[in-house]
Design a protein around this motif. Sequence first.
Motif, PDB file in Angstrom:
ATOM      1  N   GLU A  62      59.710 -42.989  28.736  1.00 27.21           N
ATOM      2  CA  GLU A  62      60.554 -41.950  28.152  1.00 27.21           C
ATOM      3  C   GLU A  62      59.725 -40.739  27.745  1.00 27.21           C
ATOM      4  O   GLU A  62      60.131 -39.590  27.985  1.00 27.21           O
ATOM      5  CB  GLU A  62      61.303 -42.496  26.936  1.00 27.21           C
ATOM      6  CG  GLU A  62      62.192 -41.458  26.280  1.00 27.21           C
ATOM      7  CD  GLU A  62      62.941 -41.997  25.074  1.00 27.21           C
ATOM      8  OE1 GLU A  62      63.134 -41.208  24.131  1.00 27.21           O
ATOM      9  OE2 GLU A  62      63.315 -43.180  25.054  1.00 27.21           O
ATOM     10  N   GLN A  96      60.744 -33.188  32.113  1.00 27.20           N
ATOM     11  CA  GLN A  96      61.810 -32.321  31.603  1.00 27.20           C
ATOM     12  C   GLN A  96      61.297 -31.180  30.723  1.00 27.20           C
ATOM     13  O   GLN A  96      62.071 -30.290  30.360  1.00 27.20           O
ATOM     14  CB  GLN A  96      62.824 -33.151  30.804  1.00 27.20           C
ATOM     15  CG  GLN A  96      63.528 -34.190  31.639  1.00 27.20           C
ATOM     16  CD  GLN A  96      64.440 -35.073  30.805  1.00 27.20           C
ATOM     17  OE1 GLN A  96      64.653 -34.838  29.615  1.00 27.20           O
ATOM     18  NE2 GLN A  96      64.978 -36.112  31.431  1.00 27.20           N
ATOM     19  N   ASP A 155      60.371 -31.084  27.497  1.00 28.83           N
ATOM     20  CA  ASP A 155      61.106 -31.077  26.227  1.00 28.83           C
ATOM     21  C   ASP A 155      60.120 -31.009  25.053  1.00 28.83           C
ATOM     22  O   ASP A 155      59.650 -32.030  24.545  1.00 28.83           O
ATOM     23  CB  ASP A 155      61.964 -32.345  26.153  1.00 28.83           C
ATOM     24  CG  ASP A 155      62.904 -32.371  24.972  1.00 28.83           C
ATOM     25  OD1 ASP A 155      62.679 -31.623  23.995  1.00 28.83           O
ATOM     26  OD2 ASP A 155      63.869 -33.167  25.015  1.00 28.83           O
ATOM     27  N   GLU A 198      58.741 -38.895  30.927  1.00 27.34           N
ATOM     28  CA  GLU A 198      59.943 -38.286  31.497  1.00 27.34           C
ATOM     29  C   GLU A 198      60.340 -37.037  30.708  1.00 27.34           C
ATOM     30  O   GLU A 198      60.545 -35.967  31.276  1.00 27.34           O
ATOM     31  CB  GLU A 198      61.086 -39.301  31.491  1.00 27.34           C
ATOM     32  CG  GLU A 198      62.443 -38.724  31.838  1.00 27.34           C
ATOM     33  CD  GLU A 198      62.613 -38.407  33.305  1.00 27.34           C
ATOM     34  OE1 GLU A 198      63.435 -37.527  33.620  1.00 27.34           O
ATOM     35  OE2 GLU A 198      61.923 -39.022  34.134  1.00 27.34           O
ATOM     36  N   ARG A 199      60.436 -37.165  29.396  1.00 25.28           N
ATOM     37  CA  ARG A 199      60.934 -36.062  28.570  1.00 25.28           C
ATOM     38  C   ARG A 199      59.918 -34.926  28.460  1.00 25.28           C
ATOM     39  O   ARG A 199      60.296 -33.754  28.434  1.00 25.28           O
ATOM     40  CB  ARG A 199      61.292 -36.569  27.164  1.00 25.28           C
ATOM     41  CG  ARG A 199      62.356 -37.636  27.115  1.00 25.28           C
ATOM     42  CD  ARG A 199      63.782 -37.153  26.988  1.00 25.28           C
ATOM     43  NE  ARG A 199      64.065 -36.237  25.925  1.00 25.28           N
ATOM     44  CZ  ARG A 199      64.540 -36.563  24.734  1.00 25.28           C
ATOM     45  NH1 ARG A 199      64.759 -37.834  24.435  1.00 25.28           N
ATOM     46  NH2 ARG A 199      64.806 -35.641  23.854  1.00 25.28           N
ATOM     47  N   TYR A 238      61.156 -32.770  21.729  1.00 20.11           N
ATOM     48  CA  TYR A 238      60.963 -34.221  21.773  1.00 20.11           C
ATOM     49  C   TYR A 238      59.494 -34.564  21.509  1.00 20.11           C
ATOM     50  O   TYR A 238      59.203 -35.446  20.712  1.00 20.11           O
ATOM     51  CB  TYR A 238      61.424 -34.789  23.122  1.00 20.11           C
ATOM     52  CG  TYR A 238      61.169 -36.260  23.248  1.00 20.11           C
ATOM     53  CD1 TYR A 238      62.002 -37.170  22.612  1.00 20.11           C
ATOM     54  CD2 TYR A 238      60.097 -36.741  23.987  1.00 20.11           C
ATOM     55  CE1 TYR A 238      61.770 -38.536  22.706  1.00 20.11           C
ATOM     56  CE2 TYR A 238      59.855 -38.097  24.089  1.00 20.11           C
ATOM     57  CZ  TYR A 238      60.700 -38.984  23.453  1.00 20.11           C
ATOM     58  OH  TYR A 238      60.456 -40.335  23.537  1.00 20.11           O
TER      59      TYR A 238
END
Length: 129
Positions: free
Chosen positions: A23, A31, A33, A26-27, A36
């Motif tokens: 996660e 992505q 982010d 990924e984030r 995050y």
Amino acid sequence: SPSDPVRAPRAHMGNDAHRFAHEVIERVAVQHDAAYLHSIIAAAARINFPSGVEADEMRYFVGFGKAEPTFNVTGKVEYDDYFYKPHGRMQSILTYPDRHATISVDVLQVEGRWRIKGLYLTWEKPPES
């Protein structure tokens, strides 16, 4: 065996650590982010992640372009005590348009929640044009 009362909790934590690291990658790396990333840094590691460092990390990921969305996470969870204080370094290799980047995430569990205490990035030099 999976029903072993000693090994089952450790295996579960290991799976949780891999899911968390996936996660994170990924984030943050796919992505981009930034909010995050800021939210998952362990309090004890905050000194290593002043806002400028966080911004630099995100600038690298954004500058690399769009990563392939599928990747594997490898790594091993260790314990400071047999069941307590799980931590480990998880790693993945991401494919970007002009390079591969290796992302390593140091994870630890703090008060029942997974956090990061380190995020490391290496990449191959893009080909000269």
